[in-house]
Design a protein around this motif. Structure first.
Motif, mmCIF file in Angstrom:
data_model
loop_
_atom_site.group_PDB
_atom_site.id
_atom_site.type_symbol
_atom_site.label_atom_id
_atom_site.label_comp_id
_atom_site.label_asym_id
_atom_site.label_seq_id
_atom_site.Cartn_x
_atom_site.Cartn_y
_atom_site.Cartn_z
ATOM 1 N N ARG A 29 0.872 -1.241 -0.041
ATOM 2 C CA ARG A 29 -0.020 -0.041 -0.025
ATOM 3 C C ARG A 29 0.722 1.162 -0.213
ATOM 4 N NH1 ARG A 29 -2.939 2.481 5.301
ATOM 5 N NH2 ARG A 29 -0.799 2.848 5.707
ATOM 6 N N VAL A 30 0.530 2.102 -0.932
ATOM 7 C CA VAL A 30 1.087 3.568 -0.866
ATOM 8 C C VAL A 30 0.223 4.783 -0.595
ATOM 9 C CG1 VAL A 30 2.398 5.478 -2.177
ATOM 10 C CG2 VAL A 30 3.254 2.893 -2.333
ATOM 11 N N ARG A 31 0.249 5.443 0.230
ATOM 12 C CA ARG A 31 -0.787 6.403 0.641
ATOM 13 C C ARG A 31 -0.118 7.928 0.717
ATOM 14 N NH1 ARG A 31 -1.233 7.641 6.431
ATOM 15 N NH2 ARG A 31 0.018 9.229 5.686
ATOM 16 N N VAL A 32 -0.803 8.972 0.096
ATOM 17 C CA VAL A 32 -0.100 10.384 0.246
ATOM 18 C C VAL A 32 -1.394 10.967 0.953
ATOM 19 C CG1 VAL A 32 1.539 10.063 -1.547
ATOM 20 C CG2 VAL A 32 -0.825 10.899 -2.179
ATOM 21 N N ARG A 178 2.998 7.469 3.118
ATOM 22 C CA ARG A 178 3.391 6.635 3.997
ATOM 23 C C ARG A 178 3.112 5.185 2.954
ATOM 24 N NH1 ARG A 178 4.833 7.029 8.871
ATOM 25 N NH2 ARG A 178 3.656 8.662 9.189
ATOM 26 N N ALA A 179 4.389 4.521 3.080
ATOM 27 C CA ALA A 179 4.286 3.365 2.157
ATOM 28 C C ALA A 179 4.520 2.155 3.007
ATOM 29 C CB ALA A 179 5.575 2.999 1.026
ATOM 30 N N SER A 180 3.660 0.847 2.787
ATOM 31 C CA SER A 180 3.874 -0.206 3.848
ATOM 32 C C SER A 180 3.343 -1.388 3.023
ATOM 33 C CB SER A 180 2.523 0.146 4.836
ATOM 34 O OG SER A 180 1.267 0.042 4.282
ATOM 35 N N VAL A 181 4.072 -2.396 3.605
ATOM 36 C CA VAL A 181 3.788 -3.777 3.015
ATOM 37 C C VAL A 181 3.224 -4.703 4.126
ATOM 38 C CG1 VAL A 181 5.447 -3.707 1.289
ATOM 39 C CG2 VAL A 181 6.107 -4.639 3.428
ATOM 40 N N LEU A 222 0.772 -11.670 10.855
ATOM 41 C CA LEU A 222 0.561 -10.809 9.850
ATOM 42 C C LEU A 222 1.178 -9.308 10.624
ATOM 43 C CD1 LEU A 222 -2.891 -11.258 8.142
ATOM 44 C CD2 LEU A 222 -0.587 -11.957 7.470
ATOM 45 N N PHE A 223 2.236 -8.962 9.639
ATOM 46 C CA PHE A 223 2.950 -7.525 10.254
ATOM 47 C C PHE A 223 2.939 -6.368 9.254
ATOM 48 C CE2 PHE A 223 4.654 -10.935 12.393
ATOM 49 C CZ PHE A 223 4.744 -10.698 13.827
ATOM 50 N N GLN A 224 2.643 -5.350 9.501
ATOM 51 C CA GLN A 224 2.745 -4.241 8.557
ATOM 52 C C GLN A 224 3.968 -3.387 8.541
ATOM 53 O OE1 GLN A 224 0.217 -0.256 8.008
ATOM 54 N NE2 GLN A 224 -1.192 -2.119 7.975
ATOM 55 N N ILE A 225 4.596 -3.417 7.564
ATOM 56 C CA ILE A 225 6.196 -2.741 7.735
ATOM 57 C C ILE A 225 5.938 -1.401 7.004
ATOM 58 C CG2 ILE A 225 8.717 -2.886 7.497
ATOM 59 C CD1 ILE A 225 7.406 -5.135 9.249
ATOM 60 N N SER A 226 6.304 -0.193 7.618
ATOM 61 C CA SER A 226 5.847 1.180 6.817
ATOM 62 C C SER A 226 7.204 1.984 7.113
ATOM 63 C CB SER A 226 4.552 1.571 6.983
ATOM 64 O OG SER A 226 4.572 2.006 8.447
ATOM 65 N N ASN A 227 7.330 3.241 6.388
ATOM 66 C CA ASN A 227 8.318 4.212 6.539
ATOM 67 C C ASN A 227 7.701 5.128 7.847
ATOM 68 O OD1 ASN A 227 6.077 5.115 4.679
ATOM 69 N ND2 ASN A 227 7.210 7.234 5.178
ATOM 70 N N GLN A 228 8.559 5.434 8.715
ATOM 71 C CA GLN A 228 8.279 6.307 9.843
ATOM 72 C C GLN A 228 8.575 7.852 9.626
ATOM 73 O OE1 GLN A 228 10.123 4.886 13.456
ATOM 74 N NE2 GLN A 228 8.235 5.504 14.651
ATOM 75 N N ILE A 229 9.729 8.195 8.601
ATOM 76 C CA ILE A 229 9.932 9.227 8.302
ATOM 77 C C ILE A 229 9.322 9.836 7.212
ATOM 78 C CG2 ILE A 229 12.041 10.684 7.887
ATOM 79 C CD1 ILE A 229 13.713 8.641 9.334
#
Length: 359
Positions: A29-32, A178-181, A222-229
């Protein structure tokens, strides 16, 4: 076409596709996040101002020629939905819990296959979300930024030359990206490596959450990994960092699975078969146990221990066992104990139908 189908079908059409390393990465998922210039952010906006935001953002959809590559869009106003329908949209990751509870001109814009979800008047005026199956973070970013460009060409965003895009929450200021997998990491959990891996992830500007994002518990491995910065890095740097780290996690999970099959194959096979048997015949099942049993079955399918069910059936069940969809399916509010009975019934029926199709 009726908007009801978005809450009546558990599996979004985009999930029927395939992507890189889909045995480990369930989805990308990518969200702006964006806000309009010269209008208060949603938390401070009046009803009239939030209505103006809704009108201006949905007005962009009138240019169908520019948007045709994304497919036709459907505008769903949250005020027109029952609470249960809102909850189903949250469980399908099409809206956030915050938007589901929003009463001032909140809306979501969905395309046909639900791979694009545009939230209006959530924490920010506009949140564009693009979803892909498997590990496709760069593809999801390309699509999200293309759609963002269309909106930005027609609207004035709140933007500061030093800080970048301005958002309600300081953690989104800058790129607003915010990008996440969503990753399935059962072998790392079983080999007790998960805490070390996730601790290392937090040291490189990424964060780990549960299936439903911030504040949610990681269940079913199930784990969601995403950017924090989001501030101080370009969009490309954020995407590249996530891509690189996820590739390393994928490799660790593959190695852990190989180790389990080499050192404890019989034990893993027994665990998978027991979970499949319990799912197929249990009369009562709470959501946490169901998620864990489905995780075992998914691992068994990926390792070739079980011939089925398919990953699509497992993905569908992952949504169907959630409280909102379960109550939607069986038409009515239920107490937790009642949901446990109907959850078990739904799993039995779904796995039984899938087994009959395979024969």
């Amino acid at each position: 076409m009726s908007n009801l189908r978005f809450t009546e079908q558990a599996l979004s059409e985009w999930m029927r596709g395939s992507g890189q390393d889909s045995d480990i990465v369930i989805s990308t998922r990518v969200r702006v996040a964006r806000n309009l210039q010269n209008l208060p952010f949603p938390l401070l906006a009046t009803n009239q101002q939030s209505a103006e935001v809704l009108e201006r953002l949905t007005g962009v959809l009138k240019d169908q020629e520019e948007l045709k590559s994304f497919g036709p869009f459907h505008v769903i106003k949250l005020d027109n939905l029952e609470e249960l329908d809102r909850r189903v949209l949250v469980e399908k990751h099409l809206i956030s819990p915050a938007l589901a509870n929003e009463s001032r001109n909140g809306a979501v814009i969905l395309n046909e296959d639900e791979s694009v979800s545009i939230m209006i008047n959530e924490e920010d005026h506009l949140r564009i979300q693009c979803l892909y199956p498997g590990f496709q973070v760069r593809e999801a970013w390309d699509r999200a930024t293309a759609l963002d460009d269309i909106f930005e060409n027609k609207l004035d965003y709140a933007f500061d030359d030093k800080r970048g895009y301005l958002t309600s929450c300081p953690t989104n200021v800058g790129t607003g990206l915010r990008a996440s997998v969503m990753m399935h990491l059962p072998a790392l959990v079983m080999t007790q490596q998960i805490n070390r891996i996730l601790s290392a992830v937090s040291q490189v500007g990424l964060t780990v959450r549960g299936m439903y994002g911030e504040g949610s518990e990681a269940v079913g491995n199930l784990f969601q990994i995403s950017n924090q910065i989001t501030l101080g890095q370009t969009e490309s740097e954020i995407i590249d960092n996530l891509h690189s780290v996820v590739l390393q996690i994928i490799e660790h999970e593959k190695n852990a699975r190989a180790r389990l099959m080499s050192e404890a194959k019989l034990r893993i096979r027994d665990r998978v078969m027991r979970s499949y048997g319990i799912l197929s015949y249990a009369a009562v099942m709470d959501s946490k146990e169901a998620a864990q049993r489905l995780s075992d079955v998914r691992l068994g399918v990926d390792l070739g221990i079980l011939p089925g069910p398919s990953c699509f059936v497992i993905n569908e069940l992952t949504v169907m066992i959630e409280p909102g969809f379960l109550q939607k399916r069986f038409a009515g509010a239920m107490k937790p104990g009642e949901r446990d009975v109907y959850r078990a019934k739904l799993i039995r029926e779904t796995l039984g139908q899938n087994h009959n199709k395979q024969q």
